[in-house]
Structures are given as C-alpha cells and as structure tokens.
Design an enzyme around this catalytic site. Sequence first.
Site, PDB file in Angstrom:
ATOM      1  N   HIS A 121      13.813  66.994  38.744  1.00  0.00           N
ATOM      2  CA  HIS A 121      13.493  65.582  38.944  1.00  0.00           C
ATOM      3  C   HIS A 121      12.066  65.240  38.535  1.00  0.00           C
ATOM      4  CE1 HIS A 121      16.979  63.709  41.234  1.00  0.00           C
ATOM      5  NE2 HIS A 121      17.399  64.878  40.812  1.00  0.00           N
TER       6      HIS A 121
ATOM      7  N   SER B 168      16.007  65.264  33.216  1.00  0.00           N
ATOM      8  CA  SER B 168      17.013  66.117  32.581  1.00  0.00           C
ATOM      9  C   SER B 168      16.804  66.169  31.080  1.00  0.00           C
ATOM     10  CB  SER B 168      18.413  65.549  32.846  1.00  0.00           C
ATOM     11  OG  SER B 168      18.716  65.593  34.202  1.00  0.00           O
TER      12      SER B 168
ATOM     13  N   LYS C 221      31.122  60.320  36.695  1.00  0.00           N
ATOM     14  CA  LYS C 221      31.444  61.265  35.615  1.00  0.00           C
ATOM     15  C   LYS C 221      31.488  62.698  36.153  1.00  0.00           C
ATOM     16  CE  LYS C 221      30.404  62.365  30.836  1.00  0.00           C
ATOM     17  NZ  LYS C 221      29.850  61.853  29.574  1.00  0.00           N
ATOM     18  N   ASP C 222      30.442  63.091  36.912  1.00  0.00           N
ATOM     19  CA  ASP C 222      30.437  64.432  37.504  1.00  0.00           C
ATOM     20  C   ASP C 222      31.569  64.580  38.514  1.00  0.00           C
ATOM     21  OD1 ASP C 222      28.279  65.023  35.978  1.00  0.00           O
ATOM     22  OD2 ASP C 222      26.820  65.105  37.615  1.00  0.00           O
TER      23      ASP C 222
ATOM     24  N   GLU D 119      33.133  93.809  39.794  1.00  0.00           N
ATOM     25  CA  GLU D 119      33.770  92.512  39.605  1.00  0.00           C
ATOM     26  C   GLU D 119      33.473  92.011  38.194  1.00  0.00           C
ATOM     27  OE1 GLU D 119      36.085  91.921  41.841  1.00  0.00           O
ATOM     28  OE2 GLU D 119      35.264  90.174  42.845  1.00  0.00           O
TER      29      GLU D 119
END
Lengths: 421, 274
Positions: A218, A222, A246-247, A290
């Site tokens: 922030h 971005s 959107k997210d 894994e």
Amino acid sequence: MASTQGVPPAYNNAVIRWIDKRLPIFTFMHHEYGVFPTPRNFNYWWSFGGIAMVMLITMIATGIVLAMNYTPHVSYAFNSVERIMRDVPQGWLIRYMHMNGASFFFIAVFIHIFRGMYYGSYKNPRELLWILGVVILLLMMATAFMGYVLPWGQMSFWGATVITNLFSAIPVFGQDIVTFLWGGFSVDNPTLNRFFSLHYLLPFVIVGVVVLHIAAMHVAGSNNPIGIDPKGPQDTLPFSPYYVTKDGFAVVIFLMIYAAFVFFAPDFFGEPDNYIPANPLQTPAHIVPEWYFLPFYAILRSIPDKLGGVIAMFGSIGVLFLLPWLDTARVRSSRFRPIYKWFFWVFVLNALVLGWVGGNAADAELAIGSMHIPLLWIGRLCTFYYFFHFLILLPILGKIERPLPLPASIAESVLKPAMAR
Amino acid sequence: MRKLIATGAFLLPLLAAPAAIAPALAEGGHGPALLPAKFSFEGPFGTYDRAAAQRGFQIYKDVCAACHSMSLLSYRNLMDLGLSEAAVKGIAADVTVQDVNDKGEQIERPGKPSDHFRKPFPNEAAAAAANGGAAPPDLSLIVKARPDGARYVFSLLQGYVEFDKLSDQEKAAFGLAKDYKLEDGKHFNKYFHPGEQGYKIGMAPPLADGAVTYIDGTKNDLPTMARDVVTFLAWAAEPKMEDRKRTGVRVILFMLIFAGLMYAVKRKVWADAH
C-alpha cells in the site's frame, strides 16, 4: 500510508463517528480498501494474492478446530486423527479441508510468485515487498513440513527424519543441532510435541508478515500488467467495488476447484503410506515429500555431496531474496521484454521438470525408445539451469535486451489494447 | 478472461506432461497390472453396496479376523452398514472381552456394541511370533494405505500362484532372479512386493471358491468373495465417504450458482469502467 487522498467519509452512525475520532479504523479501511487507487488494468493473475489470503484464513480456522481434537503424542496422534475422521461431527470435512488446503495455499502462492516474476513486480520500489513475500514462503514451508509430521504416519515420521537429518551436514555442530531439533536422539515424542507447538505458532507469524507485505504494497502501490506507474486518476479505479467484485469472482472459482478435491479426491495429493502408523523400525520403499517440496527435493538430491545439496536447496530459496538486484532490466513487465518473456516460460517448465524428477525414485530412468536417461542427470541439468537463470541469465539479459516501446499510460493501453500485446 | 483461458490452455498440458511421461519410466520390479474391477463406491456418486459390505464383514469375521485386527472399528459402527441394533448386539456378545470390574478385578465379559473389534493377538510381538515373524497388518485403513488400494486388495486375494507349477518362461516373465527361492512358510503372490526376490507373502491363500457359505445364499466363488471383502474394507477405511460425496454435490452446485452471481455482479460493476 500513501493513499490519504480523499476526505474521510462523514459517517451517519454516531457510534462509528465516536470510535473513528479516537481510533480511525473506519477511515483507515475506507482509504486502504475502499477508495484505494488500484491500477485499472489488472488481469486475473492479480487475484492470487487475495486467494492466498483466503487460503491462509481457511487454514487457520480449520487448524484451530483440528487442534481441539488432536493429541500430540506418539501413541495417540495417529488414532486421534482417525477419530477426527470417524467420530468427530463433520471432523472428516475439517481435516480434508486442512489437508488439501495446504496444497491449494501453495498453488495460490506459487502462481502469485510466478506472476510477480513475469510482470517484474519485485523491481524498484517493491524490493522489500518481494523480500517479505519470500519470507512468507519460507515460513509456509516450515509450517507445512511440521504440519505433515503431526498425523504421525509413515511418511510423517520418515519425512521428519530425512529433513531434520539434513542439518547434520553442517560442519562441526551438525549432529548437535539435529539433537537439539529432535529434543532427543531420534525423531520421537519431544519432536512431535515441539512440531505441534510450532505448527500452531508459525501461522500467526505468517499473518504478521502478511500484514507487513500488504502494508508495503500500500506504500508502493500495486504493480500492473504493463508495469508502468499510474500517472493520474484516469489510470486507476477504487479498490471497492471494482476489485472486490473481480477478486471475489476469482476466489469463488478457486474455492470451487479446491472443493472438488476436498469432496471428490481428498487423498489425491497425499501418500498412501501416511495411512500406515509411524514405525521407526520399518523404512518405506520411497520417502517422498509433499508435492510442493518436490522441486527443492530434486535440487537437494542432484548434488552428490550432502552439505552441497543442503546449501543448493536453501540457496534455491535464498537466491529469490536477491532477485530484485539480479534482474538488471529497467522495464518491469515481460510484455515489453521480448527475450525474457520466453526465458520466463523456460524457467517455469524447468521448475515443473524439477518437481517431476523430485517425485520419482532417485535411481529412476526415463526411457525414450532404447535410450535410458537417468533422472539424476535431468535433475542436475535442471538444477544448473535454475541457478543459471538467476545468477547469469537475468543480469546479462537486462543489459543486452532491447525492450519494446512502453505505452504512455495505463489508460492509453486500456483504450488501445493492441498496444499491450 | 479470454487471455486467462488461453494461458490456462497453455499451462494445463505442461502440468499434465509429467503424468504422460510417467509410464515411460524404466523402473525395475513392476509386477503384473492389477485386476481390472469396478466397485460400487467409486466415482463422484458411488456408494457402498450394503449387501456386499455385510457379506464382506461375514468373511472378515469368519476368516480374516483370525489373524488381522481392525482396531479403529467398534461393533456399533456396523449399524452404518444396515445391520440392526439387535444383530450388532449379538455379534458383539459372541466375543469375549477383557475388562476390570467395580472391585478392580480382571474379568472376562461378553462384548458390547461400544467395544472395539476384538484383536486376535494380545500385542504385536505375539502376532509376529504366531505368524512367522511378521505381524499381519491391521486392516482398518488397508484400502487407503496402499496405492489403488481397493483394486490391490481385490487382486491380492486372487493373486496366489503355486510356485512349483510355474514354468521357467513364466518365472522369467515375473523377472525373478536366477537364485530365487521361496522359503518355507512363504507363498507366491503375483501382486505382492514385485521384484527379483519379491512376490513372497507370509499369508496363506485366505479364500478359495466356497470358503464361506453366505447367509443370504449369494454365490460364493472367489471373485465375489474378494469383491465383498474389499467393499467392507473400503467402508471401514472411510465410513464417512458417502456423507462426503453427498455434501460435495451440494457444495459444488452452490458454488456454481455463487460463481455465476459473482460474475454477473462483476460485469455490472465494471460496465462503466471499460
């Protein structure tokens, strides 16, 4: 923080006004998640940060409930997990969500990292943001490793034995460090107890670093698919409602795929051997970590020397810390880097091949017609390429590559999408 | 969105590539492929065939339970297979359980539905001593604890071969070493630990045609019995599977509608931004 533009909203509710005057959490949320100016050209690859956050919360929520029913003792751990699966109401659901959630958390984070690599999100001024992200990855790996030990199946026990033994490669103090990690002279009850304690602690440390990661994001703002900074309000959209919706859509799609595995193939990512209780006297034929550790496991095994292998494995993460300085290109986004763009995909492919090599037996061979290629050689080649990419290719490429012309602004590239190709 | 799909279409084959190459791996010690079989509990809507699982329990009780424990199960769990409470009480009462009475004395009493399945041996050492040095594995999770577990157990039960009757050609096909020898007390099984010195299993062939007479009169040939035991063991390994799949169908349907709504909302919100 950077975005203090806009006046605090006038709250109608008197209680909110009262609180906000004394502790402006509502104003903070309004600035950082309401009107926060976000580049208008994000594609769906930018949703994976939010998706990773959802997975982190899912893991903590399910983990807290599991811990209420789990017994960290070598004699009871395995059966307490089976009790969760059989007798605890909806216990099977919580356990499968947690077990598969680990895999899907890593899927989200790996995509998030590759997205950062493709679009140069680690470059000035986001170096620290990137480094905090690598710290999160390291913490996740430690947490996942210790979590996998808790059901105390065969792979839990032998995975713990193999990985903790790596530290014995450290000169002089190696064996003492291993004894210290174990809390004894083999992987045993003290090991299980401390792993449980740390497995409960580390997720909250991850939350702390995630807060810093987001705070740093922030400040710098971005990055975006074309990698040039927003030049004004025409280049951005308020985070809410544009990116919330959107997210949100991306999160639902991701969770749907996750749910498909939880409900219809819950053991897809697991090893059958981990449904056998741990037995210190019987080594499984193949000890496999894994899937999310497989590329690193392949790097470890490709170096003939134990200490060298350990250094290479930790180095493969360590080199990520230096990425912002190893990549010398000024241009961020691969869209304008005609050569790097291809090497990026070669790197992705290389990582997938490493994972495939790591998942197979150390002495396996690939048969193409009558040719038998030992996987060890492929692993070595890919390990070399992994470091070559970071240490040699990126520094040189940045100097010799001629980037494509950048668009004047984000708004222009949105209006003329052809430019962005 | 189109770009995302295009990228996905490019990435998916990359992810699938390792799986495609896997069969080309030249590794020693691969035995014959497992017997092909379809089970009632497979697929996204599969359920446990109750009749088969009940017959499978009968085989476990009459044959397997002589050597194999199932420590994660209690008699009360059998009610999930459709057995009545009275039937479960009867089955439990047939076994003798060690307990301690109010005065602290060791006693033996008939089993109750809340008791765990009786163990055939008091401890692992006793189990190993009575079985040529290797304790028979607990069967509670056996189907989940082996790769392709249901088909593996199904094949194993039918995989016994009389070693002395194998021709040299057949021995070569199994990839046996020149000095291969089957020790006394071991049996040759096509599906057990394949390898140059492999295929040696301590368990004698547990089932043969007609070994158990079914109460419900079902044909008791080996393949049917093997299928019934596997159905019972699959249920024992994951008794909540039907619950899981039923919930899953509802969750996926809900998510599909939710995703559609989210997409519509996103489109509406973004309409003025493009």
